[in-house]
Design a protein around this motif. Structure first.
Motif, PDB file in Angstrom:
ATOM      1  N   PRO A  78      49.441  54.844  39.638  1.00 51.10           N
ATOM      2  CA  PRO A  78      48.604  55.664  40.531  1.00 51.10           C
ATOM      3  C   PRO A  78      47.109  55.500  40.310  1.00 51.10           C
ATOM      4  N   THR A  79      46.686  55.348  39.055  1.00 47.85           N
ATOM      5  CA  THR A  79      45.244  55.241  38.775  1.00 47.85           C
ATOM      6  C   THR A  79      44.796  53.806  38.544  1.00 47.85           C
ATOM      7  N   SER A  80      45.655  52.864  38.821  1.00 49.02           N
ATOM      8  CA  SER A  80      45.337  51.464  38.507  1.00 49.02           C
ATOM      9  C   SER A  80      44.390  50.873  39.533  1.00 49.02           C
ATOM     10  N   ILE A  81      43.578  49.895  39.085  1.00 51.88           N
ATOM     11  CA  ILE A  81      42.697  49.162  39.997  1.00 51.88           C
ATOM     12  C   ILE A  81      43.296  47.811  40.361  1.00 51.88           C
ATOM     13  N   VAL A  82      44.556  47.608  39.970  1.00 51.79           N
ATOM     14  CA  VAL A  82      45.265  46.372  40.321  1.00 51.79           C
ATOM     15  C   VAL A  82      45.486  46.330  41.833  1.00 51.79           C
TER      16      VAL A  82
ATOM     17  N   GLU B 154      33.756  53.577  47.288  1.00 51.28           N
ATOM     18  CA  GLU B 154      34.215  53.547  45.908  1.00 51.28           C
ATOM     19  C   GLU B 154      35.681  53.152  45.826  1.00 51.28           C
ATOM     20  N   GLU B 155      36.504  53.685  46.726  1.00 48.54           N
ATOM     21  CA  GLU B 155      37.929  53.363  46.702  1.00 48.54           C
ATOM     22  C   GLU B 155      38.194  51.939  47.160  1.00 48.54           C
ATOM     23  N   GLU B 156      37.397  51.450  48.098  1.00 45.98           N
ATOM     24  CA  GLU B 156      37.549  50.071  48.555  1.00 45.98           C
ATOM     25  C   GLU B 156      37.276  49.087  47.416  1.00 45.98           C
ATOM     26  N   LYS B 157      36.236  49.367  46.613  1.00 51.17           N
ATOM     27  CA  LYS B 157      35.930  48.494  45.481  1.00 51.17           C
ATOM     28  C   LYS B 157      37.027  48.555  44.424  1.00 51.17           C
ATOM     29  N   ARG B 158      37.612  49.728  44.257  1.00 52.72           N
ATOM     30  CA  ARG B 158      38.594  49.914  43.188  1.00 52.72           C
ATOM     31  C   ARG B 158      39.983  49.423  43.571  1.00 52.72           C
ATOM     32  N   MET B 159      40.378  49.613  44.828  1.00 54.77           N
ATOM     33  CA  MET B 159      41.761  49.336  45.216  1.00 54.77           C
ATOM     34  C   MET B 159      41.908  48.247  46.255  1.00 54.77           C
TER      35      MET B 159
END
Length: 740
Positions: free
Chosen positions: A184-188, A306-311
């Protein structure tokens, strides 16, 4: 036996426990370990680096099983069942093993699945037990079995389908299906077909029912939005990657007020399995401090960025709804002043939706009543590329809206049986959704009024709850007295022109029949979508009354009046905007009629000079010559007292037909007008006709009726004096010439 460390780093990545070959027979492949927090099953590897009587665990295994070095544990061989302990489907939750200073990275799940099969085939997997995967010389990955489904060899042989059986432990087979999902918290970022079912969440909420949307009459528009805006989002991200297209990021809903634009935007936000939509009123963006308006726009998109960069492609959908978007997105350069705030806000919004670092996880929904005011750059593909007109509902749409708005009444038995919603829908032409809701409210108020007794005190019938019912008469009363649609008929304005009614004299019958024939032609689906008629005649000939009569009897749902008296003091540009707005409103109705009275006065014509307002003339010529949108029918009825002026200005060619309204020139027509007006007695009418017959008469019907009004105040005066007074008025006005 006792717990020991794994003797070599390479052996740590096998996820097996290491034993000495002297402790187990060659046929033993798995062991059951009791100790720490319970019982666990492991695959074993024999290695001389482990002393007899010891079992080597890697650090992850010791941490999961709560084992410490040299701790005593019970170990025995384990023999899995070849029929019950084989894995058919294995779902693994994946993340980086070391998360510190890691950046988002994309992994192909098809390659990961192949790697797991190659490295861990015939190895045991336990639900929830963390393991390590070394993938293509990258940093170590953490994999945790989240779901195991047993394979059924008999079903494979027989071909019959069985329900998958969940299991806590199983042995991976070369033909097992391995599916990945990210933590759930992964940036993979996962791509490929072997992504887990849960990794691509459904776009639509599981409990959503399209029948309960509460939006009536907008089925086609909603289907269009679903097809264009959400079709690509229903599928996993890799499908759109293979197509090489980006998701639709912008949607514009436009149309007249009260048609359901805001309601549809809210329902779209509810039905999607996304975050709570951000709903912003356009003016809220603007700020008096320099740069704050642009910063407000950036804050709206910060979370999505922020979410686009992370996920990456697996980012959730962020919905941003702008109500009254025309307040902040006007045409650049159109706003007076030197601050340029409006222009910079538009630029900032454009850069966020479709800039250099464009986002693919947003959906911007704009709503406006004035699409023409919005900057064109915002409407091109890649931005607010889907533009859907939310127009006035048709009869079926009105029925659906009424059904929704009266559902509670019907559920609690408060809607009388004599209420036919289909009938109400047919009577509410050009009502918007908001006006239909207002009609239901007004009808319920009418029903409540019956149980309120007004006296010295306001008293309520104590049995009102049981007796209260909304009836058909409540709806009809509200239709006639309380609710008038904004895009309906201007009955009051039309009534001003025909206060005396239409006097049937010789030419009138023929003119009315001819005019109604053109009205019928305008309604016919086989004829042109635009029909312009000009009624021309000298002043007081009755052109305005005849035009108003034709408009009122056309039974068109939209009838508006453009009168020069309503534009006193207007500048040319203001006149043009007012006239254009009425034409734009007319295009929203399937059948519409516009009455333009006194074209010369509208264009500011003056015979002294002569002069006129050229801008208004150009606007009138353009609007009268233009055809309405597809599926719309427009009837324009104009009046003029100077046909020669229109011909000289080139405006006469815009009309389909020209009808001349003549003066009264025959004594028989005078008799008919006098009889219709009922101002004189039969003897007085005969005396007047006798006097008029001795000369020549030439008078407009409006003028004649005006002169007759003088006799209405001469009550009690002898008939001979009344006749003489009326004949003298005709002579004084120059409309009657006596023969010598």
């Amino acid at each position: 036996m006792k717990v020991a460390k794994c003797p070599a780093e390479e052996l740590s990545f096998t996820n097996c426990v290491i034993v000495n070959e002297k402790d187990f027979s060659p046929s033993d492949q798995y062991v059951k370990v009791k100790g720490g927090d319970g019982t666990h099953i492991y695959t074993i590897i024999r290695h001389q680096g482990v002393l007899p009587g010891y079992v080597g665990f890697n650090a992850i295994q010791r941490k999961h099983a709560l084992l410490s070095l040299d701790q005593e544990i019970a170990v025995e061989p384990y023999y899995p069942s070849p029929h019950r302990d084989l894995i058919g489907t294995l779902v693994l939750e994946m993340d980086f093993l070391q998360k510190r200073n890691m950046q988002a990275e994309t992994f192909n799940t098809d390659h990961l699945s192949k790697c797991v099969i190659e490295q861990f085939s015939r190895q045991c997997f336990t639900l929830g037990m963390p393991m390590v995967l070394k993938f293509q010389d990258r940093k170590a990955l953490s994999i945790i079995p989240k779901e195991l489904e047993a394979a059924d060899p008999e079903a494979l042989v027989s071909g019959r389908k069985t329900e998958p059986r969940k299991m806590n432990f199983g042995v991976l087979q070369p033909n097992s299906t391995v599916i990945f999902e990210k933590a759930p918290t992964s940036i993979v970022i996962l791509t490929g077909k072997a992504k887990a079912r849960s990794s691509h969440t459904s776009l639509f909420s599981a409990d959503w029912d399209f029948q309960k949307m509460g939006i009536g009459g907008l089925d086609e528009e909603f289907i269009h939005i679903l097809r264009r805006a959400f079709a690509s989002r229903v599928f996993p991200p890799e499908v759109t990657e293979q197509l090489g297209v980006n998701h639709v990021k912008g949607l514009l809903l436009y149309g007249p007020p009260g048609t359901g634009k805001t309601l549809m935007a809210r329902q779209i936000g509810k039905m999607l399995n996304a975050r709570e939509p951000k709903i912003i009123n356009g003016p809220e963006i603007l700020d008096k401090y320099v740069g704050e308006s642009e910063a407000n726009v950036r804050r709206l998109f910060a979370e999505a960025e922020e979410e686009e960069k992370r996920m990456g492609p697996n980012s959730g959908l962020h919905i941003i709804i702008f109500d009254e978007i025309d307040a902040i997105c006007k045409q650049r350069g159109s706003v007076a002043g030197n601050t340029g705030v409006n222009d910079t806000v538009v630029n900032q919004l454009l850069s966020k939706i479709d800039g250099v670092e464009q986002l693919n996880n947003i959906l911007v929904i704009g709503m406006t009543n004035r699409k023409d005011m919005i900057d064109e750059a915002l409407l091109r593909p890649g931005r607010l590329e889907i533009q859907v007109e939310i127009g006035l509902p048709d009869e079926q749409g009105r029925f659906d809206i009424l059904k929704i708005k009266t559902a509670k009444m019907k559920e609690h038995n408060k809607l009388d049986r004599d209420v036919d919603l289909a009938e109400i829908a047919s009577l509410t032409k050009n009502f918007s959704g908001a006006e239909l809701e207002g009609l239901v409210k007004a009808s319920s108020s009418s029903a409540l009024k019956r149980y309120i007794h007004l006296g010295n005190k306001i008293e309520v019938d104590p049995n009102a709850i049981d007796k209260l019912k909304v009836t058909r008469s409540d709806f009809i009363y509200s239709l006639e007295n309380d609710l008038k649609p904004a895009f309906g008929t201007s009955d009051e304005d039309l009534s001003k022109f025909i206060e005396r009614g239409i006097i049937n004299w010789g030419a009138t019958r023929e003119l009315v029949e001819k005019g109604l024939m053109f009205v019928k032609q305008a309604r016919s689906p086989e004829t042109s979508s635009r029909l312009c008629i000009l009624l021309e005649g000298a002043p007081t000939a009755g052109t305005s009354a005849l035009a108003a009569y034709l408009c009122k009897n056309s039974n068109f749902p939209f009838v508006k009046v453009i009168n020069s008296q309503d534009m006193v003091g207007f500048m040319e540009a203001s006149k043009c905007l007012r006239i254009k707005k009425i034409f734009d409103d007319a295009y929203r109705s399937e059948l519409s009629c516009i009455f333009m009275n006194d074209l010369e006065h509208l264009m500011g014509y003056s015979p002294i000079g002569p002069r006129y307002q050229s801008l208004v003339l150009d606007a009138m010529y353009s609007l009268l010559s233009a055809s309405p949108p597809p599926g719309r029918k427009l009837l324009v009825i104009c009046t003029s007292k100077r046909r020669s002026v229109l011909e000289e200005l080139g405006l006469l060619s815009a009309f389909t037909a020209v009808i001349r309204v003549p003066y009264i020139a025959h004594v028989g027509d005078v008799r008919l007008v006098l009889e219709e007006s009922q101002v004189m007695s039969p003897d007085e009418i005969a005396a007047v006709v006798k006097e008029v017959g001795q000369g020549r008469v030439f008078i407009g019907v409006k003028k004649l009726l005006g002169l007759l009004d003088a006799l209405r105040v001469m009550k009690g005066v002898p008939s001979s004096q009344r006749v003489d007074a009326f004949v003298n008025l005709l002579e004084d006005e120059g409309v009657l010439t006596r023969r010598l």
